[in-house]
Design a protein around this motif. Structure first.
Motif, PDB file in Angstrom:
ATOM      1  N   GLN A 119      -0.392  -1.254  -3.336  1.00  0.00           N
ATOM      2  CA  GLN A 119      -2.020  -0.347  -2.907  1.00  0.00           C
ATOM      3  C   GLN A 119      -3.046  -1.601  -2.840  1.00  0.00           C
ATOM      4  O   GLN A 119      -3.558  -1.741  -2.730  1.00  0.00           O
ATOM      5  N   TYR A 120      -3.111  -2.026  -3.914  1.00  0.00           N
ATOM      6  CA  TYR A 120      -4.297  -2.696  -4.728  1.00  0.00           C
ATOM      7  C   TYR A 120      -4.192  -3.874  -3.906  1.00  0.00           C
ATOM      8  O   TYR A 120      -5.287  -4.162  -2.913  1.00  0.00           O
TER       9      TYR A 120
ATOM     10  N   ARG B  93      -6.995   3.505  -1.658  1.00  0.00           N
ATOM     11  CA  ARG B  93      -5.732   2.782  -2.871  1.00  0.00           C
ATOM     12  C   ARG B  93      -4.590   4.357  -2.610  1.00  0.00           C
ATOM     13  O   ARG B  93      -3.742   3.687  -2.573  1.00  0.00           O
ATOM     14  N   GLU B  94      -5.269   5.231  -2.890  1.00  0.00           N
ATOM     15  CA  GLU B  94      -4.722   6.566  -3.620  1.00  0.00           C
ATOM     16  C   GLU B  94      -3.416   7.380  -2.832  1.00  0.00           C
ATOM     17  O   GLU B  94      -2.155   7.942  -2.483  1.00  0.00           O
ATOM     18  N   SER B  95      -4.050   6.663  -1.650  1.00  0.00           N
ATOM     19  CA  SER B  95      -3.764   7.303  -0.456  1.00  0.00           C
ATOM     20  C   SER B  95      -2.154   6.699   0.400  1.00  0.00           C
ATOM     21  O   SER B  95      -1.654   7.132   1.226  1.00  0.00           O
ATOM     22  N   MET B  96      -1.930   5.409   0.015  1.00  0.00           N
ATOM     23  CA  MET B  96      -0.865   4.626   0.539  1.00  0.00           C
ATOM     24  C   MET B  96       0.572   5.027  -0.783  1.00  0.00           C
ATOM     25  O   MET B  96       0.736   3.909  -1.380  1.00  0.00           O
ATOM     26  N   LYS B  97       1.159   6.186  -0.260  1.00  0.00           N
ATOM     27  CA  LYS B  97       1.367   7.154  -1.295  1.00  0.00           C
ATOM     28  C   LYS B  97       3.028   5.766  -1.093  1.00  0.00           C
ATOM     29  O   LYS B  97       3.914   5.800  -1.991  1.00  0.00           O
TER      30      LYS B  97
ATOM     31  N   LEU C  73       3.235   2.384  -0.908  1.00  0.00           N
ATOM     32  CA  LEU C  73       3.527   1.360  -1.932  1.00  0.00           C
ATOM     33  C   LEU C  73       3.439   0.897  -2.894  1.00  0.00           C
ATOM     34  O   LEU C  73       2.561   2.231  -3.684  1.00  0.00           O
ATOM     35  N   SER C  74       4.185   0.335  -4.106  1.00  0.00           N
ATOM     36  CA  SER C  74       4.220   0.621  -5.401  1.00  0.00           C
ATOM     37  C   SER C  74       2.460  -0.156  -5.673  1.00  0.00           C
ATOM     38  O   SER C  74       1.438   0.006  -4.677  1.00  0.00           O
ATOM     39  N   GLU C  75       2.136   0.147  -6.741  1.00  0.00           N
ATOM     40  CA  GLU C  75       0.955   0.403  -7.265  1.00  0.00           C
ATOM     41  C   GLU C  75      -0.188  -1.453  -7.134  1.00  0.00           C
ATOM     42  O   GLU C  75      -1.113  -1.062  -6.307  1.00  0.00           O
TER      43      GLU C  75
ATOM     44  N   THR D 167      -5.315  -2.807  -0.162  1.00  0.00           N
ATOM     45  CA  THR D 167      -7.062  -2.229  -0.580  1.00  0.00           C
ATOM     46  C   THR D 167      -7.698  -3.349  -0.502  1.00  0.00           C
ATOM     47  O   THR D 167      -8.878  -3.482   0.578  1.00  0.00           O
TER      48      THR D 167
END
Length: 296
Positions: free
Chosen positions: A50-51, A39-43, A45-47, A54
């Protein structure tokens, strides 16, 4: 004519199914373990994006893991309960179940079975509709539940496309699964199928889905070969040793693609045969009497 399978064939089928299913479960657990890192690697995208991304991948993995588990159960039961003649006659049904969850070894074994020149002793459309009904009726709700849990309340506009796709597809598959299970489970369904227009429509629609999944398998193998060829040019100038290795890699992929196409094409043509022969073999006839529609 001898219809006895080679010694150890059933053991190899069971091994391939258990190994493949275990691999699918381990893959799902591994993804869950690294979910936060992914999730954190998808920089970009917005938060909430990202959720959603994933969670979407997780729901797809959950669906196909369940599909792999149930396919394993069905194929293992067939391998253990059917006699050689019956298993050989229905090899394309078993092959299609394995191919649609990414298997190749079991379908390859099916191509080695005796070519009996006899149609199935089990009606493919009814049998596959039952199995795919179980895929959908359990897998689709599981996928939607896992998506909802993984989202953790991040249902914003950035996640709307993923959310709409999951719930729309999940809803359709759930209803379809309920229809298949309600329609095709029963000891006389193979007989009822011949005179029931709704059953024929639903079975043909399900078989179209199976065929589309098999077509995806075909094109996926082509893409892998194209990628292997592209690697030769992408990596630029190399020494002679690496060039030979790349060429060998392409040859291996080409052989793999040829095998996939051979197995998958035979499987597709095999499952669309709607004729069923219950009397060609005494063994098959006895099995059919005791299992009009095999239990799964």
């Amino acid at each position: 004519m001898n219809y006895t399978l080679a010694p150890g064939t059933r053991i190899w089928i069971l091994f391939a199914q258990i190994f493949g299913t275990t691999f699918a479960v381990v893959g799902l657990l591994t993804y869950c373990a690294y979910l936060q890192d992914i999730r954190e690697s998808m920089k970009s995208l917005s938060e909430s994006g990202q959720y959603a991304a994933t969670a979407f991948i997780l729901s797809v993995l959950v669906y196909f893991t369940w599909k792999s588990i149930w396919s394993c159960v069905v194929i293992c039961k067939a391998a253990m309960n059917m006699d050689d003649a019956t298993l050989s006659a229905n090899k394309w049904i078993i092959s299609s179940l394995s191919l649609t969850v990414g298997g190749l070894f079991t379908p390859y074994l099916m191509t080695l079975f005796p070519n009996n020149n006899v149609v199935s002793t089990i009606r493919p459309k009814v049998y596959l509709s039952k199995v795919f009904g179980m895929f959908m009726i359990v897998g689709a709700p599981l996928a939607m539940i896992c998506y909802s849990i993984a989202m953790k309340g991040y249902f914003t506009s950035d996640a709307s496309s993923y959310t709409a796709a999951i719930y729309a597809l999940g809803g359709i598959f759930t209803v379809w699964g309920i229809a298949n299970v309600a329609t095709f489970y029963g000891s006389t369904k193979s007989v009822d199928y011949l005179s029931n227009g709704w059953m024929q429509f639903l079975a043909n629609a399900t078989l179209v889905i199976v065929t589309l999944e098999l077509i995806v398998v075909l094109f996926e193998s082509i893409f892998e070969l194209v990628y292997a060829i592209g690697e030769i040019f992408y990596q630029g100038r190399q020494n002679f040793f690496w060039v030979l290795l790349n060429i060998l890699n392409v040859v291996i992929y080409a052989l793999y693609v040829a095998l996939v196409w051979h197995v998958t094409w035979n499987t597709m043509t095999g499952i669309w045969q709607d004729q069923v022969d219950f009397t060609t073999y005494k063994a098959a006839e006895n099995y059919q009497k005791n299992h009009p529609v095999p239990a799964m």
